[in-house]
Design an enzyme around this catalytic site. Structure first.
Site: not given
Length: 404
Positions: A122, A199, A202, A225, A362
Site C-alpha cells: 500500500h 502492515d 487487512q 477496518k 493505493c
C-alpha cells in the site's frame, strides 16, 4: 473444493445498522461497517461518560483514564504483546508507519543503507520510506511476486544484505488477499540485523495476531477496518526498540518535565502520544475487539474465505473477466473486465445496490506490475453472505450486456 458458507451470517448482518435492506456492501477492505455495540459505545463515551484522560482528578476523568488504559491492555491481549506499554495509540496505520520512519528510521538508517519493500505494498507502506530514503540517502529495494501474485519470499531473501536495515511487508494484501509468510521473512531480516515492520490492516479483522510468534519488530493496524471507529490505530513495537526511540511530535502528555532550557520525555508509550488523544476511539476500539473475538476470528476468516472462493469460482466462469491474486485469499477478490473500465463496473453495480471499490486501491506500483490502470475489488466482511455474491455476479452480467 468450495468451503461451506456459515449459515449464521444473517444474524451478524443484523448487528450492523448501516446495512440497508437489499444493499450489498462489498468494500470492507477499505473500511468496515460498524456493529451497533460499537455505535452505542461511541454515543455513550461522547455523552454521559465523556471526560479527558490523564489530567483530571475528578471521578469521571479518573474513570475515563482507567478505560483508556484498559483499552491499551485489551489491544495488547488481542495481538499477544508482551506488555501494554508496547502499544501506542495513533490516528491509524499510516501515522504508525510515519512514526517509525521518523523516529526509528532517522536514527537507524543512513546513507547507503537499504530498505526492502514488496511489489504489493500500500502507498502508506511505500511513501514514508521514500521520504526517509530521500532524507538520509538510503536505497529502496523491491521484492517481486510469484506467478500467483504472492510475495516471492525466495527473491526477497536474496535481496536482503548486510546494508539492509528494514524490511516492510503487508501481512495480507489489500488488493490480492494473499497472506505473507511473516515468520520466514522475520528470520531472514533478523539474520542480518534488520528490523521487520508488518502492515496488519487487512489481517487484524480476520486473523489471530500473535506479534511474539510472528517475530516482527513493528506491527501496525487501523481500527476502522476492524469494525471500530475511524481516526484511531495501533503501533506495536518491541519494548526495547520502542524505549530506544525518540518522540516525533512534541506537546502535552508526552513530556516528563518542561523548562525553557529543555524538556524530558515520558516513558513509552506516552512519549509518542502528544496532545489530547482520541479517547473515544481507543475505548471503542476495545469494544470492536470484543465483538470480533466473541464471534471468533477463525470463524470470521472461514466465512470470508468461503465467500471469496465462491465469488472466484463464479467470476472465473464468466467470459472476459481476469482474476488477480491467489486462490484462498482472505476475503478479497480483485478483477478486471476486458474493454470496461473498473469505474464503469462500479457505477453499474451501484445501480444494482452493490458497493465495490474501483481504482488502484493505493497500490499504483502493483497496478503497473499487473499491467492494468486499475481493478475492481469486492471485499467481504463478517456481515457478508451468499446473497451478496449472487448480486455481484448478476450485476457483472448486466455490465457485460451493456458493454456487449
Amino acid at each position: 473444493m468450495q468451503v461451506p458458507i456459515m449459515s449464521s451470517a444473517p444474524d451478524w448482518r443484523a448487528d450492523f445498522p448501516g446495512l440497508a435492506p437489499g444493499w450489498s456492501y462489498l468494500d470492507s477492505a477499505a473500511t468496515a461497517q460498524k456493529p451497533k455495540v460499537v455505535i452505542d459505545a461511541i454515543a455513550r463515551a461522547y455523552g454521559e461518560e465523556y471526560a479527558t484522560v490523564h489530567r483530571g482528578v475528578y471521578a469521571r476523568s479518573a474513570t475515563m483514564t482507567e478505560r483508556y488504559e484498559a483499552a491499551r491492555e485489551r489491544v495488547a491481549t488481542f495481538i499477544n504483546a508482551a506488555r501494554p506499554s508496547e502499544c501506542v495509540f495513533v490516528r491509524g496505520a499510516t501515522e504508525a508507519i510515519n512514526l517509525v520512519a521518523e523516529s526509528w528510521g532517522n536514527a537507524n538508517v543512513g546513507a547507503g543503507d537499504h530498505i526492502l519493500l514488496t511489489t504489493l505494498e500500500h502507498h502508506s507502506n511505500i511513501v514514508p520510506w521514500q521520504l526517509l530514503a530521500a532524507r538520509v540517502g538510503a536505497k529502496i529495494d523491491v521484492a517481486p511476486l510469484t506467478a500467483d501474485h504472492q510475495i516471492d519470499v525466495d527473491a526477497l531473501e536474496n535481496l536482503i544484505g548486510e546494508r539492509t536495515k528494514l524490511v516492510a511487508v503487508a501481512h495480507v494484501s489489500n488488493v490480492l488477499g494473499g497472506v505473507a509468510d511473516v515468520t520466514r521473512i522475520a528470520k531472514a531480516a533478523h539474520a542480518v540485523g534488520a528490523k521487520l515492520l508488518v502492515d496488519g490492516c487487512q489481517a487484524a479483522p480476520r486473523l489471530a495476531i500473535d506479534v511474539q510468534a510472528l517475530d516482527a519488530d513493528f506491527y501496525v493496524f487501523s481500527a476502522h477496518k476492524l469494525y471500530g471507529p475511524t481516526g484511531i490505530g495501533v503501533l506495536w513495537a518491541r519494548g526495547d526498540v520502542l524505549n530506544g526511540m525518540q518522540p516525533w511530535q512534541g506537546g502535552g502528555s508526552m513530556i516528563e518535565e518542561v523548562g525553557f532550557e529543555g524538556s524530558t520525555w515520558a516513558p513509552a508509550p506516552g512519549r509518542f502520544e502528544a496532545g489530547t488523544p482520541h479517547i473515544v476511539g481507543a475505548v471503542t476500539l476495545a469494544i470492536a475487539i470484543d465483538y470480533v473475538e466473541n464471534i471468533g476470528l477463525d470463524v470470521i476468516d472461514h466465512h470470508e474465505r468461503a465467500l471469496a472462493a465462491q465469488a472466484r469460482d463464479e467470476l472465473r466462469a464468466m467470459n472476459s473477466l481476469t482474476l488477480y491474486g491467489p486462490d484462498g485469499g482472505r476475503g478479497i477478490v480483485s478483477f478486471a473486465m476486458e474493454g470496461v473500465h473498473p469505474h464503469d463496473i462500479a457505477t453499474i453495480l451501484d445501480e444494482e445496490q452493490v458497493a465495490i471499490r474501483a481504482g488502484h486501491h493505493c497500490c499504483q506500483p502493483l497496478m503497473k506490475y499487473l499491467d492494468v490502470p486499475a481493478t475492481a475489488r469486492a471485499s467481504f466482511g463478517v456481515y457478508s453472505g451468499a446473497e451478496d455474491v449472487e448480486k455481484l455476479v448478476n450485476g457483472l452480467k448486466r455490465v457485460q450486456r451493456i458493454f456487449g
